[in-house]
Design a protein around this motif. Structure first.
Motif, PDB file in Angstrom:
ATOM      1  N   PHE A  51       0.844  -1.197   0.000  1.00  0.00           N
ATOM      2  CA  PHE A  51       0.000   0.000   0.000  1.00  0.00           C
ATOM      3  C   PHE A  51       0.876   1.242   0.000  1.00  0.00           C
ATOM      4  O   PHE A  51       2.054   1.196   0.347  1.00  0.00           O
ATOM      5  N   GLU A  53       0.956   5.006   1.689  1.00  0.00           N
ATOM      6  CA  GLU A  53       0.368   5.821   2.752  1.00  0.00           C
ATOM      7  C   GLU A  53       0.162   7.239   2.227  1.00  0.00           C
ATOM      8  O   GLU A  53       1.012   7.787   1.523  1.00  0.00           O
ATOM      9  N   TYR A  77      -4.756   4.953   3.071  1.00  0.00           N
ATOM     10  CA  TYR A  77      -3.928   3.950   2.431  1.00  0.00           C
ATOM     11  C   TYR A  77      -4.504   3.643   1.045  1.00  0.00           C
ATOM     12  O   TYR A  77      -5.707   3.455   0.899  1.00  0.00           O
TER      13      TYR A  77
END
Length: 190
Positions: A51, A53, A77
């Motif tokens: 992912f 951020e 995310y």
């Protein structure tokens, strides 16, 4: 220039154009709120997992471009799957949690998102959903957001034009790549 970090999770390569810190300005305008110009700082970062951020802070600007007061903060995310489908989980300072789904356009760095789920705390204002469009245009990040409430149908409410912030470490790294330039620097331009 889009850089793909060597430690970026391979699944996130299509989103590499987002990485970094972006700063700029935009306009906010929605019924029931005062229209204003705003400044914004957005950071997309990664730590090797699957992912990206996301953290965004915006603030109201006066006519001279000075910070007046905070406007919005949000974090979340971002993920993408092999079919270029993007999902985002986002939390906003006003007491809203959103799940967004969308997709990365074919052959261009553009992401269209729409809310799939919205949860609000008792203290948050009315909000029923939204859409966002993010695009990487001539090395800048631009976005427009649409918002709906029970009283106001979906309409644009914020947009911004952001430029990538270059860190001293990046400049140092780029300078190392220029080792083959002539000593006087002028010959480069001849």
């Amino acid at each position: 220039m889009i850089e793909i970090p060597s430690d970026l999770n391979p699944d996130l390569v299509p989103l590499a154009f987002l990485l970094g810190t972006w700063e700029g300005a935009g306009v906010s305008d929605f019924p029931g709120a005062e229209k204003c110009n705003f400044g914004q700082s957005v950071t997309f970062s990664h730590d090797g997992r699957d992912f990206i951020e996301y953290v965004s802070h915006s603030w109201v600007l006066d006519n001279e471009g000075n910070k007046v007061k905070p406007l919005e903060s949000e974090s979340g995310y971002w993920r993408i799957d092999k079919d270029r489908k993007v999902e985002v989980v986002m939390v906003r300072d006003e007491g809203v949690v959103e799940i967004w789904y969308g997709e990365l356009a074919d052959q261009k760095p553009q992401i269209d998102l729409a809310t799939d789920a919205v949860a609000r705390t008792a203290a948050s204002g009315p909000y029923s959903g939204g859409k966002r469009l993010y695009g990487y245009v001539k090395s800048d990040l631009m976005w427009v957001g649409e918002k709906a409430t029970p009283e106001v149908p979906l309409r644009p409410y914020m947009s911004a034009h952001l430029k990538k912030v270059v860190t001293p470490e990046q400049v140092e790294s780029w300078a190392k790549d220029l080792g083959d330039l002539p000593d006087d620097g002028i010959a480069f331009f001849k």
